[in-house]
Motif scaffolding. Structure first.
Motif, PDB file in Angstrom:
ATOM      1  N   PHE A   1      36.104  42.507  38.250  1.00 18.99           N
ATOM      2  CA  PHE A   1      36.023  41.489  38.773  1.00 18.99           C
ATOM      3  C   PHE A   1      35.674  40.284  38.888  1.00 18.99           C
ATOM      4  O   PHE A   1      34.165  40.494  38.710  1.00 18.99           O
ATOM      5  N   PRO A   2      36.117  39.321  39.225  1.00 17.17           N
ATOM      6  CA  PRO A   2      37.635  38.675  39.782  1.00 17.17           C
ATOM      7  C   PRO A   2      38.761  38.141  38.581  1.00 17.17           C
ATOM      8  O   PRO A   2      39.729  37.929  39.485  1.00 17.17           O
ATOM      9  N   LEU A   3      38.245  39.234  37.913  1.00 13.79           N
ATOM     10  CA  LEU A   3      39.295  38.804  36.193  1.00 13.79           C
ATOM     11  C   LEU A   3      40.434  39.904  36.552  1.00 13.79           C
ATOM     12  O   LEU A   3      41.212  40.445  35.194  1.00 13.79           O
ATOM     13  N   SER A   4      39.903  41.000  37.257  1.00 11.16           N
ATOM     14  CA  SER A   4      41.002  41.930  37.544  1.00 11.16           C
ATOM     15  C   SER A   4      42.740  41.707  37.965  1.00 11.16           C
ATOM     16  O   SER A   4      43.441  42.659  38.169  1.00 11.16           O
ATOM     17  N   PHE A   5      43.244  40.134  38.174  1.00 13.74           N
ATOM     18  CA  PHE A   5      44.640  40.342  39.073  1.00 13.74           C
ATOM     19  C   PHE A   5      45.340  40.430  38.137  1.00 13.74           C
ATOM     20  O   PHE A   5      46.564  40.896  38.967  1.00 13.74           O
ATOM     21  N   TRP A   6      45.453  41.076  37.136  1.00 16.41           N
ATOM     22  CA  TRP A   6      46.623  40.916  35.987  1.00 16.41           C
ATOM     23  C   TRP A   6      47.367  43.505  36.161  1.00 16.41           C
ATOM     24  O   TRP A   6      47.611  43.838  36.177  1.00 16.41           O
TER      25      TRP A   6
END
Lengths: 316, 491
Positions: free
Chosen positions: B222-227
């Motif tokens: 998180f917050p690079l978990s959008f995918w």
């Protein structure tokens, strides 16, 4: 002498600014066709930049794959997009609020400044591993240090890269491939032109492959030239027959990886180390690996351009 | 025979076997299912052989091409690598048994070769001792994972696979730029050589930032978990299980390895940041999971939360880093077993009802008891209830946090456990209820139910075998290698 230094400096400055400008125009262009053409020009300038950096091997690969085949793939994809969708304009991304944009600009310029500083303080010239490569070049079986690294010192990486290429084809085929290209009568000019050019392509590929042992060149460059010949054939209306599209095609796609694995197993059995060639045989093994890898690379690139799944009746 | 088994080079074999299997599946699509299952089973045996060698002789090292680092590439396996290899082999075997019945013949032809290449890439990644070789294996892993995500060819799968591909490429490029900077700074890509030469300067800091950011993107911190949620939710069930259980662990392993060997000494501020993001991931992921109305999305958001726990080891590592890395690996293993079981159970429920709406589970517990048991047992481990692997891992993490006075992290862990209980009981509750409009149910092959249940039971058993496992990852195991291996994993 000073004039030449100034000229070189000016050339590099124009090249660097030109690359930045082309990259910006490519990203900024609302017209996809224009963006692809700009991307191809970017690839060509990039190849020039590699030449300036004394990396002719990368320059060759960049010109052939980065500008040439990637450009052809993008144009082919665009042509297919136009037949399936009627709008050629990409959807406009919603523009963020001023706060979001400001935050993004601050973050990105901060990272860019940090990276720029990190690159700035790098020692201008480090030998890296080139001393070790030169010292072992005599026993590597190749006189071109790039070939020695790719096929011998770090041949294991290249073996895995062959699988990356294979996965690209598998990925496209697993989606059912593209609908077959509409049959078009061959244009007379293209047809005649191809007849003259294809033998030249084959000759050039063979030369690049052979010279790779001593000078810039090698499997990736030769494979992309041969692949380009395949693209030209496909463009002029030639299609591989149904029988050719079955196991002969699959074998051609995998033969590079298969050779790596077989050599790996043999060296493991006889030398107790993966891909450790006996010094006397190293040159021959590298040529064998490169030749078969060239076949796989060329067929992979041409098949990516064709984009059709081998079993049309299995379409989803 | 005994001598051959003891002396065979199992490390190389666990890479070459699935590569060969994948090519066989590609050349002869008709035999791909059989060849795939045989290969995966053989990989399990080869990993067992490697494990025996490491237990007896200490860390494994193989100089590819006979050159030796830094000119050539070395393969290296210590307790940590071996543990990850065992995780991949066992979870991979369970998912393969499930996939045997799951795919129709048309998709199976593509699933098997790509999965075997993914297995080869993961094994090669866990055996790599060279940051550029790690990049190649990372690329191979990412490309295979994206191909598997898009396998169904449906619109939602295609668009989430495209987003996944772009995120993977961005992460790989950031990592590669870091590799280039480190190579220019220290003149080597071999981790052991780098560890001796590395000194904190602006270049190394830039490399650290780029590599950590790229790997955090690939691990979906998180917050690079959008995918992650769309990709994991739209893929076929066995693929979701592979992605959640194994693929995100691969980039996490690289990050852990780089920290242990290269960065831990001088980057305490960054480990605090990683810990904070991990804590945020636990809270945000769990709350999102609680809000979902579809099982697969719920399980996918639960993965975002559980990844957060893995990153909590960074701020806690400074005091007892060897143990902290062991806890991270142990948590990764128990999550891999539990999450694969959950995704496979979700796949069974989808096959059974034709949908994955939580509110319409319609007495699944009576009609699909094995699957719901698998989901519940895996849930026990995700919630962190004894005697599961999730309990032991989280307990050790909690213990480390308390002994270091990190009450904030301890509180986040406890809240995360409560929220996990909330979203798991939400699914189980609906599984007992009757839907308003009962619908027909389709049969689920027994093999698919048993595969999910066995993986879930594995996640419980892991908790009972904790002491044996920590003996395996313990740094002393590597030290036994004596003079043969200079690099000792103690960090």
């Amino acid at each position: 002498m000073d004039v030449i230094v100034v000229l070189e400096w000016a050339f590099d400055a124009v090249l660097g600014l030109g690359l930045l400008w082309l990259a910006w125009r490519t990203l900024n262009s609302p017209d996809l066709f224009k963006a692809i053409v700009l991307f191809i020009s970017f690839g060509l300038l990039m190849a020039l930049a590699w030449v300036r950096l004394n990396a002719p091997d990368i320059a060759l690969a960049e010109a052939a794959i980065g500008a040439g085949l990637t450009g052809a793939l993008l144009l082919a994809a665009l042509a297919r997009l136009r037949t399936t969708t009627d709008n050629t304009m990409p959807a406009q991304l919603p523009a963020g609020s001023w706060f979001q944009r400001g935050l993004l600009i601050v973050l990105l310029s901060g990272s860019a400044a940090g990276l720029g500083y990190a690159v700035w303080i790098l020692p201008s010239h480090t030998s890296g591993l080139s001393m070790a490569v030169t010292a072992n070049l005599d026993v590597s079986g190749a006189r071109n240090p790039v070939t020695a690294v790719l096929l011998n010192f770090r041949g294991y990486d290249t073996m895995l890269e062959m699988i990356v290429l294979l996965l690209a084809v598998l990925g496209i085929w697993s989606l059912g491939g593209l609908p077959p290209r509409p049959e078009r009568p061959a244009v007379a000019v293209l047809d005649t032109f191809s007849r003259f050019l294809i033998p030249v392509f084959i000759l050039a590929a063979a030369y690049l492959l052979w010279v790779g042992a001593d000078a810039p060149g090698g499997a990736f460059q030769a494979g992309s030239v041969l692949g380009a010949a395949g693209v030209l054939l496909l463009l002029s209306g030639w299609r591989p027959g149904v029988r050719l599209m079955q196991w002969p095609l699959r074998l051609a796609l995998t033969i590079g990886a298969i050779t790596f694995i077989i050599l790996g197993v043999l060296t493991l059995l006889y030398e107790q180390q993966l891909l450790a060639y006996p010094v006397a045989q190293a040159g021959r093994m590298i040529i064998l690996l490169e030749s078969l890898a060239t076949v796989s690379i060329a067929v992979t690139l041409a098949i990516l351009f064709l984009g059709e799944s081998p079993d049309p009746e299995e379409k989803k | 025979m005994e001598a051959i088994l003891a002396n065979a080079d199992w490390g190389v074999i666990v890479i070459l076997l699935p590569l060969t299997g994948g090519i066989v599946c590609f050349l002869w699509p008709a035999v791909s299912k059989t060849a795939g299952l045989i290969t995966v089973a053989a990989v399990v045996l080869a990993v067992a052989g490697l494990g025996r060698q490491i237990m007896e002789h200490g860390a494994y090292r193989h100089t590819v091409g006979g050159w030796g680092a830094p000119l050539g590439i070395d393969l290296f396996a210590d307790g940590l690598s071996l543990f990850m290899l065992i995780m991949t082999a066992l979870v991979g075997l369970g998912i393969s048994c499930y996939a045997k019945s799951y795919f129709n013949p048309r998709d199976a032809v593509w699933f098997w070769p790509v999965w075997l290449f993914l297995l080869a890439a993961l094994n090669a990644l866990f055996l790599a001792a060279d940051i550029f070789n790690l990049y190649v294996t990372l690329e191979l892993t990412g490309l295979a994972a994206v191909t598997l995500t898009a396998l169904t060819g449906r619109i939602d799968a295609l668009s989430s696979a495209m987003r996944y591909l772009l995120a993977m490429l961005a992460g790989s490029l950031a990592y590669l730029l870091g590799v280039a900077l480190l190579y220019h700074d220290s003149g080597s890509v071999d981790i052991a050589t780098l560890a001796q030469r590395i000194e904190p300067n602006a270049t190394v800091w830039a490399a650290l930032g780029l590599m950590s950011a790229g790997l955090a993107l690939k691990t979906a911190l998180f917050p690079l978990s959008f995918w992650l949620p769309p990709a994991h939710a739209s893929a076929p069930a066995p693929v979701s299980a592979l992605l959640s259980a194994l693929v995100v662990k691969a980039s996490f392993y690289i990050l852990l390895r780089l920290w242990l060997e290269l960065f831990a000494d001088f980057a305490e501020g960054v480990s605090t940041l990683l810990g904070l993001l991990g804590a945020a991931a636990i809270l945000w992921g769990s709350l999102q999971a609680l809000r979902q109305t579809r099982i697969k999305l719920l399980v996918a958001y639960s993965t975002v939360a559980q990844i957060g726990y893995l990153f909590l080891v960074y701020p806690l590592a400074s005091a007892s880093s060897g143990l902290a890395a062991g806890i991270a690996a142990y948590l990764a293993f128990s999550h891999a077993l539990a999450k694969s079981a959950m995704f496979l159970a979700a796949g069974n429920l989808m096959r059974f009802g034709g949908h994955d709406r939580i509110a319409d589970l319609d007495r699944a517990v009576q009609r699909l008891p094995l699957t719901v048991s698998a989901f519940a047992l895996a849930g026990v481990s995700i919630m962190g209830l004894p005697p599961s692997g999730g309990f032991t891992g989280k307990w050790l993490l909690l213990d480390a946090a308390m002994s270091q006075g990190r009450w904030d992290l301890a509180a986040v862990m406890i809240i995360g456990g409560l929220l996990a209980a909330g979203y798991i009981f939400k699914v189980l509750g609906y599984a007992f209820m009757q839907a308003k409009e009962p619908h027909d149910a389709r049969a689920v092959p027994a093999g698919m139910e048993w595969a999910a249940l066995l993986l879930a039971v594995g996640s419980i058993l892991l908790g009972l075998m904790a002491s044996e496992i920590f003996a395996l990852i313990h740094p002393d195991l590597v030290a036994n290698a004596g003079g043969a291996v200079e690099r000792v994993w103690t960090a």
